[in-house]
Structures are given as structure tokens and as C-alpha cells.
Design an enzyme around this catalytic site. Structure first.
Site, short mmCIF file in Angstrom:
data_model
loop_
_atom_site.label_atom_id
_atom_site.label_comp_id
_atom_site.label_asym_id
_atom_site.label_seq_id
_atom_site.Cartn_x
_atom_site.Cartn_y
_atom_site.Cartn_z
N ARG A 136 0.86 -1.19 0.00
CA ARG A 136 0.00 0.00 0.00
C ARG A 136 0.88 1.23 0.00
NH1 ARG A 136 -4.90 0.61 4.14
NH2 ARG A 136 -3.29 1.52 5.40
N THR A 140 -1.45 7.38 -0.04
CA THR A 140 -2.77 7.24 -0.68
C THR A 140 -3.49 5.96 -0.28
OG1 THR A 140 -1.89 6.05 -2.56
CG2 THR A 140 -1.90 8.47 -2.72
N ASP A 234 0.34 -1.35 12.43
CA ASP A 234 0.89 -1.99 11.22
C ASP A 234 1.35 -3.40 11.56
OD1 ASP A 234 2.82 -2.86 9.22
OD2 ASP A 234 2.64 -0.84 8.40
N ASP A 237 5.02 -4.40 10.49
CA ASP A 237 6.07 -3.79 11.34
C ASP A 237 6.13 -4.49 12.69
OD1 ASP A 237 6.61 -1.99 9.37
OD2 ASP A 237 5.78 -0.24 10.39
C1 PRP Z 1 -0.99 -4.20 4.75
C2 PRP Z 1 -1.71 -5.52 4.99
C3 PRP Z 1 -2.54 -5.70 3.75
C4 PRP Z 1 -2.91 -4.29 3.42
C5 PRP Z 1 -4.32 -4.03 3.86
O1 PRP Z 1 0.10 -4.40 3.96
O2 PRP Z 1 -0.86 -6.59 5.24
O3 PRP Z 1 -1.82 -6.30 2.70
O4 PRP Z 1 -2.01 -3.43 4.12
O5 PRP Z 1 -4.75 -2.78 3.47
P1 PRP Z 1 -5.84 -2.57 2.33
O6 PRP Z 1 -6.95 -3.52 2.61
O7 PRP Z 1 -6.25 -1.12 2.51
O8 PRP Z 1 -5.20 -2.80 1.01
P2 PRP Z 1 1.14 -3.22 3.57
O9 PRP Z 1 0.90 -2.78 2.16
O10 PRP Z 1 1.12 -2.16 4.63
O11 PRP Z 1 2.51 -3.95 3.54
P3 PRP Z 1 3.27 -4.87 4.60
O12 PRP Z 1 2.65 -6.22 4.46
O13 PRP Z 1 4.67 -4.81 4.13
O14 PRP Z 1 3.09 -4.28 5.97
N1 URA Z 2 -2.22 -2.56 7.23
C1 URA Z 2 -1.93 -2.78 8.53
O1 URA Z 2 -0.93 -3.43 8.86
N2 URA Z 2 -2.78 -2.28 9.45
C2 URA Z 2 -3.88 -1.59 9.13
O2 URA Z 2 -4.61 -1.15 10.03
C3 URA Z 2 -4.15 -1.35 7.77
C4 URA Z 2 -3.31 -1.86 6.83
#
Ligand code: PRP
Ligand code: URA
Length: 243
Positions: A136, A140, A234, A237
Site C-alpha cells: 500500500r 494514498t 501496522d 512492522d
Molecule cells: C498491509 C496488509 C494488507 C494491506 C491491507 O500491507 O498486510 O496487505 O495493508 O490494506 P488494504 O486492505 O487497505 O489494502 P502493507 O501494504 O502495509 O505492507 P506490509 O505487508 O509490508 O506491511
Molecule cells: N495494514 C496494517 O498493517 N494495518 C492496518 O490497520 C491497515 C493496513
């Protein structure tokens, strides 16, 4: 769809009557027919409370997340079809039971979805696992697809799609598009998820009514940065990098 209206209506009511949103009963949320939420047992509630707590350190976050992931995988496997299977027991008697029908694989949405791979491996020995890297945009919240590597015969398999967080639904929808473009049948996708926002459930189920979404918990909504609230922050993280 009526499903997403409930939290909005209740948010309005809560503001009007100054009711604490935290006491809104989650179980009143009308689930679409293709969504399964783990039963709200004391155990699930306690495990979720541990991982939501911002003071929980990474070691405990991993431990308690893994416990929930295991329960989710076990629930997911309950939704796979079976066929009749007769075996002979050591007492030389026949037992008419069942065996799993068809092959499975896992597909994790990187990075956070990778945290769910071991839970799947613990239940399904030597299971094949594909990966889709979707991130993501931090400003945005729009998902971007970077990479996909999937088992070559994925179109003949049931797919357990792994991502712990379902916020806007953008990342999940992109991942599902990738699976469909590789020939996976929508009704052979089981999406396993720890915490879902109603907005994400709405977005995914409006577009895809044949797949199954299995979540441990449905939260109240999203904040202005499209983070799930109350949520846990997150996930990637907290599982992989924070102290
Ligand atoms: C997070 C999570 C999902 C996404 C959810 O990943 O693991 O994949 O956000 O959000 P959405 O439903 O609004 O798309 P992120 O892109 O933050 O990456 P990460 O797995 O590296 O933390
Ligand atoms: N990704 C995360 O890890 N947490 C949230 O709340 C939304 C997206």
C-alpha cells in the site's frame, strides 16, 4: 449492500447519544453469506487483546498472532470439501470416513501475509506456497503490485490466500485478480485474515461473492489514514521489525 450500513448507522447513533463505540456488539454485524468470523470465545478475545495492546513486545506479538493464525488455518481447512473414504482399522473393521478432495496451496500477500505461512505449514505438511508482493502506498493507501510467483498448477488447487489485515480491501482485490488471471476458480479461494474492517469486507464481497473470507475479528472501521480502528497498527512492522 446492507452489510456496510450497520457500522455507519451506529456511528451516527453513537455520536448522537454519546455512546462509546467500544461497547457496540460486534456480533450484530450482518455478515455476507461468504464471510465466516471465528466464534467470539474468551480465548480468541484474550489473544486479540494481546496483539492489539500497543505495549505488547514483538516476541509476544508473534507468539499470540501465531496462536490466532493457527486457529484461522484450522477453521479454513474445515471449509474444504471432502469425499467418502473407507479405511480398515487395526481391529480389522471397516470405518467409513472422509478424506480431503483435491489439492491445496497457500498464497501469501507479502510482507505481512508471510507471517501466516508457518501456521499453514504446521497443519499441511510440505504445502506449496506462492507469493504476491503488494504494498500500500503510505500516503494514498492505494495498493501496488510488484511481483507474483505462484505454483505452476495453481489453477487445479484450492488456494488459501493469507493476509492478516483487510482494511480498504484494495490489496486483497489485487491479489485475487492475480489468482484469477492464473486460472484459479473464485470458489476455490479461501481468504484467511486476522482483522477485517467492514469497508474491506464490503469491497471484497461486492466484487467476489463466490470466494470464502474467514476472519478472526471484524473491527469498527478505518481512520483517515485507512488504518483499521481500533485495529493493532501496522501488522508487518509489529511482526517483523519493531523492537
Ligand atoms: C498491509 C496488509 C494488507 C494491506 C491491507 O500491507 O498486510 O496487505 O495493508 O490494506 P488494504 O486492505 O487497505 O489494502 P502493507 O501494504 O502495509 O505492507 P506490509 O505487508 O509490508 O506491511
Ligand atoms: N495494514 C496494517 O498493517 N494495518 C492496518 O490497520 C491497515 C493496513
Amino acid at each position: 449492500m446492507a452489510m456496510a450500513k450497520w457500522p455507519r448507522v451506529n456511528t451516527v447513533l453513537a455520536l448522537k447519544f454519546k455512546i462509546n463505540l467500544k461497547i457496540m456488539p460486534k456480533s450484530d454485524y450482518p455478515l455476507p453469506p461468504n464471510v465466516v468470523c471465528l466464534r467470539e470465545t474468551n480465548q480468541i478475545e484474550a489473544l486479540l487483546t494481546m496483539i492489539r495492546d500497543k505495549t505488547t513486545n514483538r516476541g509476544d506479538f508473534i507468539f499470540y498472532s501465531d496462536r490466532i493464525i493457527r486457529l484461522l488455518v484450522e477453521e479454513g481447512l474445515n471449509h474444504l470439501p471432502v469425499v467418502e473414504k473407507t479405511v480398515v482399522t487395526p481391529t480389522s473393521n471397516e470405518f467409513k470416513g472422509v478424506g480431503f478432495k483435491g489439492k491445496i496451496c497457500g498464497v501469501s500477500i507479502m510482507r505481512a501475509g508471510e507471517a501466516m505461512e508457518q501456521g499453514l505449514r504446521d497443519c499441511c505438511r510440505s504445502v506449496r506456497i506462492g507469493k504476491i508482493l503488494i504494498q500500500r502506498d503510505e500516503e494514498t493507501a492505494q495498493p501496488k503490485l510488484y511481483y507474483a510467483k505462484l505454483p505452476p498448477d495453481i489453477e487445479s488447487r484450492y488456494v488459501l490466500l493469507l493476509d492478516p489485515m483487510l482494511a480498504t480491501g484494495g490489496s486483497a482485490i489485487k491479489a485475487i485478480e492475480v489468482l484469477l488471471s492464473h486460472g484459479v476458480k473464485e470458489d476455490k479461494i479461501l481468504f484467511l485474515n486476522l482483522i477485517a474492517a467492514p469497508e474491506g469486507i464490503d469491497a471484497v464481497t461486492k466484487k467476489y461473492s463466490q470466494l470464502k473470507l474467514i476472519t478472526a475479528c471484524i473491527d469498527k472501521g478505518l481512520d483517515e489514514k485507512k488504518y483499521i480502528i481500533p485495529g493493532l497498527g501496522d501488522f508487518g512492522d509489529r511482526y517483523f521489525t519493531l523492537p
